[in-house]
Scaffold this motif. Structure first.
Motif, PDB file in Angstrom:
ATOM      1  N   PRO A 186     -35.932 -37.038  16.189  1.00  0.00           N
ATOM      2  CA  PRO A 186     -35.092 -36.466  15.140  1.00  0.00           C
ATOM      3  C   PRO A 186     -35.333 -34.969  14.939  1.00  0.00           C
ATOM      4  N   ALA A 187     -36.495 -34.443  15.300  1.00  0.00           N
ATOM      5  CA  ALA A 187     -36.797 -33.037  15.083  1.00  0.00           C
ATOM      6  C   ALA A 187     -36.127 -32.144  16.125  1.00  0.00           C
ATOM      7  N   ALA A 188     -35.919 -32.649  17.309  1.00  0.00           N
ATOM      8  CA  ALA A 188     -35.330 -31.847  18.374  1.00  0.00           C
ATOM      9  C   ALA A 188     -33.919 -31.382  18.033  1.00  0.00           C
ATOM     10  N   PRO A 189     -33.008 -32.245  17.572  1.00  0.00           N
ATOM     11  CA  PRO A 189     -31.673 -31.753  17.226  1.00  0.00           C
ATOM     12  C   PRO A 189     -31.695 -30.785  16.045  1.00  0.00           C
ATOM     13  N   ALA A 190     -32.572 -30.995  15.098  1.00  0.00           N
ATOM     14  CA  ALA A 190     -32.643 -30.093  13.946  1.00  0.00           C
ATOM     15  C   ALA A 190     -33.076 -28.703  14.408  1.00  0.00           C
ATOM     16  N   ALA A 191     -33.997 -28.643  15.346  1.00  0.00           N
ATOM     17  CA  ALA A 191     -34.444 -27.352  15.858  1.00  0.00           C
ATOM     18  C   ALA A 191     -33.315 -26.662  16.616  1.00  0.00           C
ATOM     19  N   LYS A 192     -32.563 -27.447  17.372  1.00  0.00           N
ATOM     20  CA  LYS A 192     -31.438 -26.874  18.104  1.00  0.00           C
ATOM     21  C   LYS A 192     -30.378 -26.342  17.142  1.00  0.00           C
ATOM     22  N   VAL A 193     -30.134 -27.101  16.091  1.00  0.00           N
ATOM     23  CA  VAL A 193     -29.148 -26.689  15.095  1.00  0.00           C
ATOM     24  C   VAL A 193     -29.608 -25.403  14.416  1.00  0.00           C
ATOM     25  N   ALA A 194     -30.888 -25.350  14.071  1.00  0.00           N
ATOM     26  CA  ALA A 194     -31.415 -24.155  13.421  1.00  0.00           C
ATOM     27  C   ALA A 194     -31.317 -22.952  14.341  1.00  0.00           C
ATOM     28  N   LYS A 195     -31.619 -23.172  15.632  1.00  0.00           N
ATOM     29  CA  LYS A 195     -31.515 -22.087  16.615  1.00  0.00           C
ATOM     30  C   LYS A 195     -30.068 -21.606  16.738  1.00  0.00           C
ATOM     31  N   GLU A 211     -27.716 -21.900  14.525  1.00  0.00           N
ATOM     32  CA  GLU A 211     -27.317 -21.215  13.302  1.00  0.00           C
ATOM     33  C   GLU A 211     -27.885 -19.796  13.270  1.00  0.00           C
ATOM     34  N   ALA A 212     -29.123 -19.647  13.688  1.00  0.00           N
ATOM     35  CA  ALA A 212     -29.738 -18.320  13.717  1.00  0.00           C
ATOM     36  C   ALA A 212     -28.994 -17.417  14.687  1.00  0.00           C
ATOM     37  N   LYS A 213     -28.627 -17.975  15.836  1.00  0.00           N
ATOM     38  CA  LYS A 213     -27.892 -17.201  16.842  1.00  0.00           C
ATOM     39  C   LYS A 213     -26.529 -16.770  16.292  1.00  0.00           C
ATOM     40  N   LYS A 269     -26.965 -14.076  13.689  1.00  0.00           N
ATOM     41  CA  LYS A 269     -27.258 -12.805  14.350  1.00  0.00           C
ATOM     42  C   LYS A 269     -25.978 -12.197  14.933  1.00  0.00           C
ATOM     43  N   ALA A 270     -25.151 -13.036  15.535  1.00  0.00           N
ATOM     44  CA  ALA A 270     -23.899 -12.554  16.117  1.00  0.00           C
ATOM     45  C   ALA A 270     -22.965 -12.016  15.037  1.00  0.00           C
ATOM     46  N   VAL A 271     -22.906 -12.707  13.897  1.00  0.00           N
ATOM     47  CA  VAL A 271     -22.050 -12.259  12.798  1.00  0.00           C
ATOM     48  C   VAL A 271     -22.552 -10.927  12.253  1.00  0.00           C
ATOM     49  N   ALA A 272     -23.880 -10.816  12.090  1.00  0.00           N
ATOM     50  CA  ALA A 272     -24.452  -9.567  11.585  1.00  0.00           C
ATOM     51  C   ALA A 272     -24.167  -8.421  12.549  1.00  0.00           C
ATOM     52  N   LYS A 273     -24.278  -8.699  13.831  1.00  0.00           N
ATOM     53  CA  LYS A 273     -24.018  -7.671  14.843  1.00  0.00           C
ATOM     54  C   LYS A 273     -22.556  -7.236  14.792  1.00  0.00           C
ATOM     55  N   ALA A 274     -21.661  -8.203  14.656  1.00  0.00           N
ATOM     56  CA  ALA A 274     -20.235  -7.889  14.584  1.00  0.00           C
ATOM     57  C   ALA A 274     -19.925  -7.079  13.328  1.00  0.00           C
TER      58      ALA A 274
END
Length: 124
Positions: free
Chosen positions: A34-43, A45-47, A50-55
């Motif tokens: 269960p922790a693996a998908p949550a980490a992927k989701v968090a990654k 979301e962070a990505k 970051k893309a929105v902030a850059k834009a």
């Protein structure tokens, strides 16, 4: 004409049937990781953040550049207006000076003509 309209309407109905997205297949969550998908989701979301902030930063920079160009154009226009105004004042002053000189010359000429006329009248 009626056949064309009927064909268009039938085409609209046909495209609306096929335009619907199929339902996403349900994937059951496995209780073993269960922790693996949550980490992927968090990654992800962070990505995305970051893309929105850059834009946003890029857009802000572009807006600042555009504003600077507008201000520069306005400053140039104001400078051009001031220069044109100064040139107009200079030209007007020059024209006034010429006009005054021409009036003085005309008055002097008229005075000399009157004096000559009086001289001629006195000598006769």
């Amino acid at each position: 004409m009626q056949k064309v309209i009927a064909a268009l309407i039938a085409g609209l109905f046909a495209t609306s049937v096929f335009a619907q997205a199929p339902a996403a297949p349900a994937t059951p969550a496995t209780p073993a990781t269960p922790a693996a998908p949550a980490a992927k989701v968090a990654k992800a979301e962070a990505k995305e953040t970051k893309a929105v902030a850059k834009a946003d930063a890029k857009e802000t920079k572009a807006d600042a550049k555009a504003d600077a160009k507008v201000e520069k154009a306005e400053a140039t226009a104001k400078s051009d207006v001031a220069s044109a105004s100064a040139d107009a004042k200079k030209t007007k002053a020059h024209a006034k000076k010429k006009s005054a000189k021409a009036k003085a010359d005309a008055a002097a000429k008229k005075t000399s003509e009157v004096a000559e006329a009086k001289k001629d009248a006195a000598s006769k």
